[in-house]
Motif scaffolding. Structure first.
Motif, short mmCIF file in Angstrom:
data_model
loop_
_atom_site.label_atom_id
_atom_site.label_comp_id
_atom_site.label_asym_id
_atom_site.label_seq_id
_atom_site.Cartn_x
_atom_site.Cartn_y
_atom_site.Cartn_z
N SER A 178 5.90 -6.62 -2.86
CA SER A 178 5.90 -5.64 -1.77
C SER A 178 4.49 -5.12 -1.52
O SER A 178 3.65 -5.11 -2.43
CB SER A 178 6.80 -4.46 -2.12
OG SER A 178 8.12 -4.89 -2.34
N PRO A 179 4.24 -4.62 -0.31
CA PRO A 179 2.93 -4.01 -0.03
C PRO A 179 2.72 -2.78 -0.91
O PRO A 179 3.65 -2.01 -1.16
CB PRO A 179 3.04 -3.60 1.44
CG PRO A 179 4.17 -4.40 2.00
CD PRO A 179 5.11 -4.64 0.86
N LYS A 180 1.47 -2.60 -1.37
CA LYS A 180 1.14 -1.40 -2.13
C LYS A 180 1.13 -0.22 -1.18
O LYS A 180 0.62 -0.30 -0.06
CB LYS A 180 -0.24 -1.53 -2.79
CG LYS A 180 -0.27 -2.38 -4.01
CD LYS A 180 -1.64 -2.32 -4.68
CE LYS A 180 -1.67 -3.14 -5.94
NZ LYS A 180 -2.98 -3.05 -6.61
N LYS A 181 1.66 0.88 -1.66
CA LYS A 181 1.72 2.10 -0.84
C LYS A 181 0.30 2.58 -0.55
O LYS A 181 -0.54 2.67 -1.45
CB LYS A 181 2.51 3.18 -1.59
CG LYS A 181 2.76 4.41 -0.75
CD LYS A 181 3.61 5.41 -1.47
CE LYS A 181 3.78 6.62 -0.59
NZ LYS A 181 4.66 7.62 -1.14
N ASP A 182 0.02 2.88 0.70
CA ASP A 182 -1.26 3.42 1.14
C ASP A 182 -2.45 2.50 0.82
O ASP A 182 -3.57 2.97 0.68
CB ASP A 182 -1.51 4.82 0.55
CG ASP A 182 -0.43 5.81 0.93
OD1 ASP A 182 0.09 5.72 2.08
OD2 ASP A 182 -0.09 6.66 0.10
N VAL A 232 7.13 -4.93 -7.51
CA VAL A 232 7.80 -3.63 -7.61
C VAL A 232 9.16 -3.82 -8.29
O VAL A 232 9.92 -4.73 -7.95
CB VAL A 232 7.98 -3.02 -6.20
CG1 VAL A 232 8.77 -1.72 -6.26
CG2 VAL A 232 6.64 -2.82 -5.54
#
Length: 187
Positions: free
Chosen positions: A66-70, A78
């Protein structure tokens, strides 16, 4: 070849030893494998609680790329959730552990969720040792009255080593793990 007398004596001795061993088992209570003193302070159960049940969780943990947050353009594995059998020390299944949310369920139907209190590293390649505070159990049975759960002696379960990037975003990987789950109740 053994004489008849020697064979008879050996048989009597063997039967006596087996009977002695068999009679000892029920009288000896199961000794907890983990004392609080041998665990990091951050994952020790508060005073006023005692071991109610010890289980060995054996199963899988699913991770998703998943994309890393921020962090635009960066990705990471994840934690999605566990799927494990909870066995007693003899290997007999007594429950299951699954999620999300993380849920411990006894074969008697009682189950609970919990809130993480602390974690402590447990060596490369192993998910951390963990302490969680139990939420009130649903249903009556083995999980009723559980106050804390410790995850100790973890083996495996860390996020996959394979690359996680835009090309495989959304893909899932399953890794095997094992951990002891120690259930506590108030004294």
């Amino acid at each position: 070849m053994m004489s008849r007398t020697a064979t008879a004596c050996a048989s009597v001795l063997l039967v006596s030893l087996l009977a002695a061993c068999g009679s000892m088992s029920p009288m000896m209570p199961m000794k907890p494998l983990y004392s609080q003193a041998m665990l990091p302070a951050t994952v020790q159960v508060p005073a006023g609680n005692k071991v109610a049940m010890e289980t060995v969780g054996v199963g899988d943990i699913t991770y998703q790329c998943s994309p890393k947050k921020d962090m635009a353009g960066q990705f990471e594995w994840v934690f999605v959730g566990p799927d494990a059998r909870l066995n007693d020390r003899s290997g007999k299944q007594v429950g299951k552990y699954y999620g999300p949310p993380a849920t411990w369920e006894s074969l008697d139907g009682s189950r609970l969720t919990a809130t993480q209190v602390a974690v402590a590293a447990n060596g490369a390649g192993n998910i951390p040792t963990q302490l969680v505070k139990a939420n009130p159990a649903m249903g009556s049975g083995a999980m009723s009255g559980v106050t804390y759960i410790q995850r100790v002696d973890t083996r495996g379960g860390v996020a996959p080593a394979m690359a996680c990037a835009a090309a495989n975003a959304g893909s899932k990987q399953v890794v095997q793990y094992q951990a002891d789950y120690i259930f506590y109740k108030a004294m």
